[in-house]
Structure formats: C-alpha cells, structure tokens
Design an enzyme around this catalytic site. Structure first.
Site, PDB file in Angstrom:
ATOM      1  N   LYS A   1       0.837  -1.199   0.000  1.00  0.00           N
ATOM      2  CA  LYS A   1       0.000   0.000   0.000  1.00  0.00           C
ATOM      3  C   LYS A   1       0.880   1.260   0.000  1.00  0.00           C
ATOM      4  O   LYS A   1       2.104   1.175   0.243  1.00  0.00           O
ATOM      5  CB  LYS A   1      -0.923  -0.041   1.231  1.00  0.00           C
ATOM      6  CG  LYS A   1      -1.890  -1.250   1.253  1.00  0.00           C
ATOM      7  CD  LYS A   1      -2.777  -1.180   2.491  1.00  0.00           C
ATOM      8  CE  LYS A   1      -3.580  -2.444   2.710  1.00  0.00           C
ATOM      9  NZ  LYS A   1      -4.412  -2.374   3.939  1.00  0.00           N
TER      10      LYS A   1
ATOM     11  N   TYR B   1     -11.971  -2.937  -2.713  1.00  0.00           N
ATOM     12  CA  TYR B   1     -12.454  -3.158  -1.341  1.00  0.00           C
ATOM     13  C   TYR B   1     -13.989  -3.264  -1.267  1.00  0.00           C
ATOM     14  O   TYR B   1     -14.564  -3.007  -0.212  1.00  0.00           O
ATOM     15  CB  TYR B   1     -11.957  -2.039  -0.431  1.00  0.00           C
ATOM     16  CG  TYR B   1     -10.530  -2.230   0.064  1.00  0.00           C
ATOM     17  CD1 TYR B   1     -10.130  -3.414   0.692  1.00  0.00           C
ATOM     18  CD2 TYR B   1      -9.585  -1.215  -0.066  1.00  0.00           C
ATOM     19  CE1 TYR B   1      -8.832  -3.588   1.161  1.00  0.00           C
ATOM     20  CE2 TYR B   1      -8.283  -1.383   0.399  1.00  0.00           C
ATOM     21  CZ  TYR B   1      -7.918  -2.572   1.017  1.00  0.00           C
ATOM     22  OH  TYR B   1      -6.640  -2.746   1.495  1.00  0.00           O
TER      23      TYR B   1
ATOM     24  N   ASN C   1      -1.408  -0.340   7.620  1.00  0.00           N
ATOM     25  CA  ASN C   1      -0.797  -1.665   7.859  1.00  0.00           C
ATOM     26  C   ASN C   1      -0.020  -2.194   6.651  1.00  0.00           C
ATOM     27  O   ASN C   1       0.251  -3.389   6.549  1.00  0.00           O
ATOM     28  CB  ASN C   1      -1.848  -2.663   8.369  1.00  0.00           C
ATOM     29  CG  ASN C   1      -2.971  -2.895   7.386  1.00  0.00           C
ATOM     30  OD1 ASN C   1      -2.937  -2.401   6.254  1.00  0.00           O
ATOM     31  ND2 ASN C   1      -3.952  -3.676   7.794  1.00  0.00           N
TER      32      ASN C   1
ATOM     33  N   HIS D   1      -1.477  -5.586   1.530  1.00  0.00           N
ATOM     34  CA  HIS D   1      -2.730  -6.320   1.317  1.00  0.00           C
ATOM     35  C   HIS D   1      -2.401  -7.721   0.806  1.00  0.00           C
ATOM     36  O   HIS D   1      -1.472  -7.890   0.023  1.00  0.00           O
ATOM     37  CB  HIS D   1      -3.596  -5.609   0.266  1.00  0.00           C
ATOM     38  CG  HIS D   1      -4.725  -6.468  -0.220  1.00  0.00           C
ATOM     39  ND1 HIS D   1      -5.920  -6.551   0.460  1.00  0.00           N
ATOM     40  CD2 HIS D   1      -4.820  -7.331  -1.265  1.00  0.00           C
ATOM     41  CE1 HIS D   1      -6.712  -7.420  -0.173  1.00  0.00           C
ATOM     42  NE2 HIS D   1      -6.074  -7.901  -1.219  1.00  0.00           N
TER      43      HIS D   1
ATOM     44  N   GLU E   1      -9.191 -10.633  -7.433  1.00  0.00           N
ATOM     45  CA  GLU E   1      -8.247  -9.513  -7.293  1.00  0.00           C
ATOM     46  C   GLU E   1      -7.163  -9.557  -8.381  1.00  0.00           C
ATOM     47  O   GLU E   1      -6.776  -8.519  -8.915  1.00  0.00           O
ATOM     48  CB  GLU E   1      -7.637  -9.521  -5.888  1.00  0.00           C
ATOM     49  CG  GLU E   1      -8.675  -9.133  -4.835  1.00  0.00           C
ATOM     50  CD  GLU E   1      -8.255  -9.332  -3.389  1.00  0.00           C
ATOM     51  OE1 GLU E   1      -9.051  -9.001  -2.497  1.00  0.00           O
ATOM     52  OE2 GLU E   1      -7.121  -9.818  -3.131  1.00  0.00           O
TER      53      GLU E   1
HETATM   54  P1  GDP Z   1      -6.988  -7.504   5.716  1.00  0.00           P
HETATM   55  O1  GDP Z   1      -7.556  -8.546   4.775  1.00  0.00           O
HETATM   56  O2  GDP Z   1      -6.151  -8.087   6.815  1.00  0.00           O
HETATM   57  O3  GDP Z   1      -6.255  -6.395   4.981  1.00  0.00           O
HETATM   58  O4  GDP Z   1      -8.227  -6.814   6.472  1.00  0.00           O
HETATM   59  P2  GDP Z   1      -9.723  -6.475   5.957  1.00  0.00           P
HETATM   60  O5  GDP Z   1      -9.993  -7.086   4.631  1.00  0.00           O
HETATM   61  O6  GDP Z   1     -10.648  -6.781   7.084  1.00  0.00           O
HETATM   62  O7  GDP Z   1      -9.660  -4.890   5.829  1.00  0.00           O
HETATM   63  C1  GDP Z   1      -9.037  -4.293   4.735  1.00  0.00           C
HETATM   64  C2  GDP Z   1      -8.209  -3.131   5.218  1.00  0.00           C
HETATM   65  O8  GDP Z   1      -9.075  -2.168   5.814  1.00  0.00           O
HETATM   66  C3  GDP Z   1      -7.211  -3.451   6.325  1.00  0.00           C
HETATM   67  O9  GDP Z   1      -5.990  -3.977   5.842  1.00  0.00           O
HETATM   68  C4  GDP Z   1      -7.021  -2.119   6.981  1.00  0.00           C
HETATM   69  O10 GDP Z   1      -6.109  -1.317   6.225  1.00  0.00           O
HETATM   70  C5  GDP Z   1      -8.398  -1.510   6.876  1.00  0.00           C
HETATM   71  N1  GDP Z   1      -9.149  -1.721   8.106  1.00  0.00           N
HETATM   72  C6  GDP Z   1      -9.691  -2.883   8.563  1.00  0.00           C
HETATM   73  N2  GDP Z   1     -10.306  -2.689   9.744  1.00  0.00           N
HETATM   74  C7  GDP Z   1     -10.142  -1.372  10.034  1.00  0.00           C
HETATM   75  C8  GDP Z   1     -10.537  -0.546  11.116  1.00  0.00           C
HETATM   76  O11 GDP Z   1     -11.174  -0.999  12.076  1.00  0.00           O
HETATM   77  N3  GDP Z   1     -10.188   0.779  11.062  1.00  0.00           N
HETATM   78  C9  GDP Z   1      -9.493   1.294  10.018  1.00  0.00           C
HETATM   79  N4  GDP Z   1      -9.177   2.587  10.024  1.00  0.00           N
HETATM   80  N5  GDP Z   1      -9.091   0.550   8.981  1.00  0.00           N
HETATM   81  C10 GDP Z   1      -9.412  -0.757   8.985  1.00  0.00           C
HETATM   82 MG    MG Z   2      -9.056  -8.428   3.376  1.00  0.00          MG
END
Ligand code: GDP
Ligand code: MG
Length: 162
Positions: free
Chosen positions: A20, A60, A123, A126, A137
């Site tokens: 990212k 997303y 973080n 992805h 994707e």
């Molecule tokens: P991943 O698959 O581990 O990347 O997590 P997810 O698919 O659940 O979420 C996608 C991305 O959204 C994450 O990598 C974070 O950058 C962001 N994200 C997820 N949960 C949160 C949250 O509670 N707060 C914020 N600000 N960002 C979040």
């Molecule tokens: Mg995810």
C-alpha cells in the site's frame, strides 16, 4: 508423483499481494518482496500504479458498509501501490501468515505487519484472503498477458520434485 508434476506445470496456486502507499513511501518495497522471495514463492507479476478512488472502491467492495471504507479507499488511491501476483504451494494462506493479523497491534513479531507497522489504518500490505478473492483480485489488477509463466531453477530444491 505424476500429479505433483502436473500441478507444478499448470495449476500452481496464485495470490494477489499489494504494498500500500504507506509501505511504498516508507521504503519497504524490497523488505516485503524479499520475505516472499526468500520463503520460496515465485513472483509472476509486478507493477507500480496509483489506483483511482473508483478502482480502490472496486478492490475493497466487500467492505463498503464499514465506517472506515471511504477513508480506506482515499488512502489506497493516495499514492503508488506495488501490485503483485505470487505463486506457490499454499501461497494464499501462507501469504496471509507472512503478512500477519489485520491490526498490527495483534500481528505476531516476525510477520510483516508485526515487524513493520503499528496501526490498522496504515498496515502497509494487502493479501487475498481466499481462493475466490485471489482470482477476483488478480483479474481486477492484472491483464492475463501481464502474468508471466516461467519455471525457476530453484523449484526442484524448494519442492523436491523431478
Ligand atoms: P486484511 O484482509 O487483513 O487487509 O483486512 P480487511 O480485509 O478486514 O480490511 C481491509 C483493510 O481495511 C485493512 O488492511 C485495513 O487497512 C483496513 N481496516 C480494517 N479494519 C479497520 C478498522 O477498524 N479501522 C481502520 N481505520 N481501517 C481498517
Ligand atoms: Mg481483506
């Protein structure tokens, strides 16, 4: 044995991984690439792109009801992203292990997010979360001709076949 050879020739698993904008800006491209490369996974596509907000929303789409969706899509489209496809046995699930938990506060030390990130909104990386999302994707980010099929000399040492 025959089955294994066919798997390596044609059906090796692939996942979509993206560094990212925060990972790119922090100079972590080589560090992240090297963790996948040293593990023994094979890079079959890579490019650096600035996704549009519309494209980020497509990427997303599963999260569109979440409160952080808009900020997340603004962030993903705010600068260059390194988009990649990695190939290898179990690469979807193990790629997620290398990456660590979504919230870096909960990621184990030794994982990419555990070692290199602090908050969930930044973080740095992805990774596809399953076979269906990996396929979707990869198709969203890459044209078929951008994926390179090749065999590497290391494969027989990594997998022990042939
Ligand atoms: P991943 O698959 O581990 O990347 O997590 P997810 O698919 O659940 O979420 C996608 C991305 O959204 C994450 O990598 C974070 O950058 C962001 N994200 C997820 N949960 C949160 C949250 O509670 N707060 C914020 N600000 N960002 C979040
Ligand atoms: Mg995810």
């Amino acid at each position: 044995m025959m089955q294994e050879q066919e798997l390596h020739a044609t059906e090796m698993e692939r996942t979509f991984i993206a560094i990212k904008p925060d990972g790119v800006q922090r100079g972590l491209i080589a560090e992240i690439l090297s963790r996948f490369e040293r593990k023994g996974f094979k890079l079959v596509a890579i490019k650096i792109v600035v996704p549009s907000k519309d494209f980020a929303q497509k990427h997303y789409h599963d999260l569109k009801e979440r409160p952080f969706f808009n900020g997340l899509c603004d962030f993903l489209s705010s600068g260059p992203v390194v988009a990649m496809v990695w190939e290898g046995e179990g690469v979807i699930k193990y790629g997620r292990k290398l990456i660590g938990a979504t919230d870096p506060q909960k990621s184990e030390p030794g994982t990419i997010r555990g070692d290199l990130a602090v908050v969930v909104g930044r973080n740095i990386i992805h990774g596809s979360d399953g076979p269906e999302t990996a396929k979707d994707e990869i198709n969203l980010w890459f044209k078929p001709e951008e994926l390179v099929n090749y065999s590497s000399n290391a494969e027989k040492w990594i997998y022990g076949v042939n």
